[in-house]
Motif scaffolding. Sequence first.
Motif, PDB file in Angstrom:
ATOM      1  N   HIS A   1       7.475  11.404 -20.585  1.00 58.44           N
ATOM      2  CA  HIS A   1       6.416  10.594 -20.427  1.00 58.44           C
ATOM      3  C   HIS A   1       5.277  11.374 -19.896  1.00 58.44           C
ATOM      4  CE1 HIS A   1       8.817   7.303 -21.639  1.00 58.44           C
ATOM      5  NE2 HIS A   1       9.504   7.445 -20.624  1.00 58.44           N
ATOM      6  N   GLU A   2       3.936  11.033 -20.265  1.00 63.37           N
ATOM      7  CA  GLU A   2       2.774  11.407 -19.711  1.00 63.37           C
ATOM      8  C   GLU A   2       2.631  10.653 -18.524  1.00 63.37           C
ATOM      9  OE1 GLU A   2      -0.445  11.132 -22.199  1.00 63.37           O
ATOM     10  OE2 GLU A   2       0.221  12.522 -23.572  1.00 63.37           O
ATOM     11  N   ASP A   3       3.080   9.316 -18.328  1.00 66.59           N
ATOM     12  CA  ASP A   3       2.923   8.723 -17.075  1.00 66.59           C
ATOM     13  C   ASP A   3       4.150   9.350 -15.823  1.00 66.59           C
ATOM     14  OD1 ASP A   3       1.353   6.948 -18.282  1.00 66.59           O
ATOM     15  OD2 ASP A   3       2.854   5.343 -18.896  1.00 66.59           O
ATOM     16  N   ILE A   4       3.557   9.076 -14.632  1.00 63.89           N
ATOM     17  CA  ILE A   4       4.555   9.526 -13.373  1.00 63.89           C
ATOM     18  C   ILE A   4       4.806   8.201 -12.814  1.00 63.89           C
ATOM     19  CG2 ILE A   4       3.247  11.660 -13.524  1.00 63.89           C
ATOM     20  CD1 ILE A   4       1.475  10.575 -11.119  1.00 63.89           C
ATOM     21  N   ASN A   5       5.766   8.716 -11.733  1.00 69.54           N
ATOM     22  CA  ASN A   5       6.338   7.619 -11.064  1.00 69.54           C
ATOM     23  C   ASN A   5       5.645   7.050  -9.750  1.00 69.54           C
ATOM     24  OD1 ASN A   5       8.557   5.840 -10.289  1.00 69.54           O
ATOM     25  ND2 ASN A   5       9.302   7.077  -8.879  1.00 69.54           N
ATOM     26  N   LEU A   6       4.325   6.416 -10.559  1.00 68.06           N
ATOM     27  CA  LEU A   6       3.227   5.702  -9.558  1.00 68.06           C
ATOM     28  C   LEU A   6       2.882   4.582 -10.085  1.00 68.06           C
ATOM     29  CD1 LEU A   6       2.296   6.295  -6.343  1.00 68.06           C
ATOM     30  CD2 LEU A   6       0.222   7.325  -7.654  1.00 68.06           C
ATOM     31  N   ILE A   7       3.259   3.379  -9.462  1.00 69.20           N
ATOM     32  CA  ILE A   7       2.756   2.104 -10.126  1.00 69.20           C
ATOM     33  C   ILE A   7       1.322   1.686  -9.618  1.00 69.20           C
ATOM     34  CG2 ILE A   7       3.661  -0.181 -10.636  1.00 69.20           C
ATOM     35  CD1 ILE A   7       6.239   0.859 -10.211  1.00 69.20           C
ATOM     36  N   LEU A   8       0.623   1.518 -10.175  1.00 69.50           N
ATOM     37  CA  LEU A   8      -0.910   0.855  -9.917  1.00 69.50           C
ATOM     38  C   LEU A   8      -0.832  -0.883  -9.607  1.00 69.50           C
ATOM     39  CD1 LEU A   8      -2.834   3.153 -12.134  1.00 69.50           C
ATOM     40  CD2 LEU A   8      -1.908   3.512  -9.923  1.00 69.50           C
ATOM     41  N   GLU A   9      -1.970  -1.179  -9.385  1.00 66.21           N
ATOM     42  CA  GLU A   9      -2.041  -2.628  -9.090  1.00 66.21           C
ATOM     43  C   GLU A   9      -1.810  -3.440 -10.220  1.00 66.21           C
ATOM     44  OE1 GLU A   9      -5.078  -0.273  -6.615  1.00 66.21           O
ATOM     45  OE2 GLU A   9      -4.492  -0.224  -8.522  1.00 66.21           O
ATOM     46  N   ASN A  10      -2.138  -2.925 -11.681  1.00 72.79           N
ATOM     47  CA  ASN A  10      -1.961  -3.708 -12.676  1.00 72.79           C
ATOM     48  C   ASN A  10      -0.463  -3.570 -13.200  1.00 72.79           C
ATOM     49  OD1 ASN A  10      -2.203  -1.115 -13.641  1.00 72.79           O
ATOM     50  ND2 ASN A  10      -3.589  -1.159 -14.858  1.00 72.79           N
ATOM     51  N   GLY A  11       0.333  -3.075 -12.471  1.00 73.22           N
ATOM     52  CA  GLY A  11       1.896  -2.833 -12.942  1.00 73.22           C
ATOM     53  C   GLY A  11       2.156  -1.596 -13.671  1.00 73.22           C
ATOM     54  N   LYS A  12       0.841  -1.084 -14.303  1.00 73.22           N
ATOM     55  CA  LYS A  12       1.113   0.124 -15.149  1.00 73.22           C
ATOM     56  C   LYS A  12       1.442   1.522 -14.430  1.00 73.22           C
ATOM     57  CE  LYS A  12      -1.706  -1.936 -18.690  1.00 73.22           C
ATOM     58  NZ  LYS A  12      -2.879  -1.638 -19.652  1.00 73.22           N
ATOM     59  N   TYR A  13       1.963   2.524 -15.037  1.00 68.33           N
ATOM     60  CA  TYR A  13       2.070   3.676 -14.124  1.00 68.33           C
ATOM     61  C   TYR A  13       0.997   4.583 -14.389  1.00 68.33           C
ATOM     62  CZ  TYR A  13       7.251   2.879 -14.184  1.00 68.33           C
ATOM     63  OH  TYR A  13       8.506   2.522 -14.106  1.00 68.33           O
ATOM     64  N   ALA A  14       0.734   5.416 -13.366  1.00 67.13           N
ATOM     65  CA  ALA A  14      -0.500   6.201 -13.432  1.00 67.13           C
ATOM     66  C   ALA A  14      -0.112   7.499 -14.066  1.00 67.13           C
ATOM     67  CB  ALA A  14      -0.749   6.535 -11.756  1.00 67.13           C
ATOM     68  N   ASP A  15      -1.244   8.188 -14.343  1.00 67.61           N
ATOM     69  CA  ASP A  15      -0.859   9.542 -15.149  1.00 67.61           C
ATOM     70  C   ASP A  15      -1.474  10.616 -13.993  1.00 67.61           C
ATOM     71  OD1 ASP A  15      -3.704   9.335 -15.097  1.00 67.61           O
ATOM     72  OD2 ASP A  15      -4.038   9.117 -17.467  1.00 67.61           O
ATOM     73  N   LYS A  16      -1.373  11.813 -14.395  1.00 70.42           N
ATOM     74  CA  LYS A  16      -1.715  12.904 -13.187  1.00 70.42           C
ATOM     75  C   LYS A  16      -3.260  12.873 -12.788  1.00 70.42           C
ATOM     76  CE  LYS A  16       1.864  15.963 -15.157  1.00 70.42           C
ATOM     77  NZ  LYS A  16       2.278  17.237 -15.507  1.00 70.42           N
ATOM     78  N   ASN A  17      -3.876  12.445 -13.865  1.00 69.82           N
ATOM     79  CA  ASN A  17      -5.109  12.465 -13.415  1.00 69.82           C
ATOM     80  C   ASN A  17      -5.644  11.439 -12.366  1.00 69.82           C
ATOM     81  OD1 ASN A  17      -6.051  14.495 -15.246  1.00 69.82           O
ATOM     82  ND2 ASN A  17      -6.623  13.067 -16.975  1.00 69.82           N
ATOM     83  N   GLU A  18      -5.068  10.085 -12.668  1.00 71.84           N
ATOM     84  CA  GLU A  18      -4.998   9.156 -11.542  1.00 71.84           C
ATOM     85  C   GLU A  18      -4.496   9.384 -10.333  1.00 71.84           C
ATOM     86  OE1 GLU A  18      -6.236   5.353 -10.108  1.00 71.84           O
ATOM     87  OE2 GLU A  18      -6.938   6.637 -11.835  1.00 71.84           O
ATOM     88  N   LEU A  19      -3.298  10.293 -10.370  1.00 71.56           N
ATOM     89  CA  LEU A  19      -2.661  10.793  -9.163  1.00 71.56           C
ATOM     90  C   LEU A  19      -3.742  11.476  -8.058  1.00 71.56           C
ATOM     91  CD1 LEU A  19      -0.317  10.900  -7.361  1.00 71.56           C
ATOM     92  CD2 LEU A  19       0.229  12.865  -8.887  1.00 71.56           C
ATOM     93  N   GLU A  20      -4.413  12.585  -8.700  1.00 77.32           N
ATOM     94  CA  GLU A  20      -5.446  13.442  -8.203  1.00 77.32           C
ATOM     95  C   GLU A  20      -6.544  12.484  -7.649  1.00 77.32           C
ATOM     96  OE1 GLU A  20      -4.458  16.364  -7.229  1.00 77.32           O
ATOM     97  OE2 GLU A  20      -2.712  15.827  -8.429  1.00 77.32           O
ATOM     98  N   ARG A  21      -6.995  11.739  -8.499  1.00 75.10           N
ATOM     99  CA  ARG A  21      -8.248  10.709  -8.083  1.00 75.10           C
ATOM    100  C   ARG A  21      -7.724   9.742  -7.040  1.00 75.10           C
ATOM    101  NH1 ARG A  21     -10.349   6.065  -7.808  1.00 75.10           N
ATOM    102  NH2 ARG A  21      -8.540   4.769  -8.469  1.00 75.10           N
ATOM    103  N   ARG A  22      -6.746   9.527  -6.859  1.00 74.20           N
ATOM    104  CA  ARG A  22      -6.117   8.627  -5.595  1.00 74.20           C
ATOM    105  C   ARG A  22      -5.866   9.462  -4.515  1.00 74.20           C
ATOM    106  NH1 ARG A  22      -4.040   2.633  -6.773  1.00 74.20           N
ATOM    107  NH2 ARG A  22      -5.234   2.314  -8.638  1.00 74.20           N
ATOM    108  N   LYS A  23      -5.292  10.499  -4.864  1.00 74.44           N
ATOM    109  CA  LYS A  23      -5.197  11.620  -3.490  1.00 74.44           C
ATOM    110  C   LYS A  23      -6.514  11.655  -2.659  1.00 74.44           C
ATOM    111  CE  LYS A  23      -1.211  14.204  -4.927  1.00 74.44           C
ATOM    112  NZ  LYS A  23      -0.878  15.679  -5.516  1.00 74.44           N
ATOM    113  N   LYS A  24      -7.786  12.053  -3.530  1.00 75.40           N
ATOM    114  CA  LYS A  24      -8.952  12.367  -3.038  1.00 75.40           C
ATOM    115  C   LYS A  24      -9.638  10.947  -2.339  1.00 75.40           C
ATOM    116  CE  LYS A  24      -9.869  16.138  -6.308  1.00 75.40           C
ATOM    117  NZ  LYS A  24     -10.848  16.609  -7.391  1.00 75.40           N
ATOM    118  N   TYR A  25      -9.394   9.838  -3.162  1.00 74.22           N
ATOM    119  CA  TYR A  25      -9.682   8.656  -2.621  1.00 74.22           C
ATOM    120  C   TYR A  25      -9.394   8.242  -1.356  1.00 74.22           C
ATOM    121  CZ  TYR A  25     -11.140   3.705  -2.476  1.00 74.22           C
ATOM    122  OH  TYR A  25     -11.845   2.495  -2.164  1.00 74.22           O
ATOM    123  N   ILE A  26      -8.075   8.167  -1.270  1.00 74.37           N
ATOM    124  CA  ILE A  26      -7.332   7.759   0.055  1.00 74.37           C
ATOM    125  C   ILE A  26      -7.991   8.629   1.229  1.00 74.37           C
ATOM    126  CG2 ILE A  26      -5.273   7.457   1.371  1.00 74.37           C
ATOM    127  CD1 ILE A  26      -3.711   6.844  -1.249  1.00 74.37           C
TER     128      ILE A  26
END
Length: 435
Positions: A66-91
């Motif tokens: 899967h392109e998605d990774i094991n990280l579930i977001l607020e809307n119940g969907k899985y994050a992709d790698k780009n979203e993972l990196e964005r969240r690291k920086k945001y937090i």
Amino acid sequence: INLMINRKIVVRTKYQLSKNNPDGKYQKNKIENIDKYTDKMLDYYSNIDKKALSLIDYYTGKINKHEDINLILENGKYADKNELERRKKYIAKQVNNSNLWQMIISFNNDYIDSHISLKDLEQIISKDIIPQFLKHMGFNDIKNMQYQLSLHSNTDNYHFHIAFMEKKPNTLNSNNKLCYRRKGKIPIKSINFLKKQINLAIEREFEFKPKAIEINKTIDNIKDYFKTDSYNNILKDKNNILLEEKILSLGKLISEKINSENKSIKFNSIYDEEIKELTKEIKKYLFDTKDELIISKKQFIEKINSMNDYFKSIVKMNNISMKEIDLSYTNNKEKYLDNYILNAIANYARYNYKKSIDKIKITGDDIIHSIILSNYQKNKNVTKKNILENYYHKGNNKYIMKSNIRNSIKRINDELEEAANEFHKLFINENDKVL
């Protein structure tokens, strides 16, 4: 069903105060390099080796593809790698202002496996439980909260890792103004609330879902009788002249009083009382006379009562407030079905009137003979005259075409002559007498 089985759920928490939090300088085990900590935290959460595997993925060969990774977001969907990196920086950036809270929620595997699928559990926790929990903690607007979670199955117990923080000031202070939350410790009452809501949600899925499926089946069965393209469409009963006349009368009223170019009309948008009354009258007539609808309605009521009994059992066994149970479910189902039927009747009547106005002519003779036949079958020890008198004294003549009946009475056979004379008197009003 004893839902209060919190021993099956264990919650552990920790927090990192924001850099601008006045209490931050007193915090023990203070994290100096938050960037590295955030990277490590989310990488651990999203580790594919810890993911709860799906049997579907296993048998279709999609594991780890899967392109998605094991990280579930607020809307119940899985994050992709780009979203993972964005969240690291945001937090890492947002921790300057907001505390960073983390939780681990652990479950008894046997309990989960026997009550709910892991996919459904992920959706319930992410989209339902966490928002309720954050609201209970005192955060003002859930939209101003950022959170993510992962379900791991690499230990003896399924467990979620959850991290959350405020996107902007989202806590009301003593002056009723929004600010960032200062306290880091999660109140024990909020943790207990979290456990209770998870238990309720899991048990609700286990008991509620099968009951909901049965209710939906009965609804679909009843709806099929009112679908225009259905073979079972009960409104197309051409052998029932009384029903056909009522439907044509309703269609005529709608065409005359409702100026709408829409393909369909909604019953709740109709304000004309005569139209509403006749639509409800047709619905009642159908459910009082059609065996298939009588049986289906009985089944529907049984399913609704079973669901309501289930809701009551939750309240009784767990000493909780009725407000914590969504009692609107069955009420909404009943309203939905009622509106669907009324909509179907109104729209079919309008369509049928436009289609049939120049093709179908119902005479008074047809109506009279239908009245006599239907009532005679119910009580064979009654005269035709009495049948007609009783029928019209009961107020059933409101929508009958009086002019057609008057003309047809003149042509009725000798056997009905006396009944026809009495029947004619029922249509003489004061103006007729003056003339």
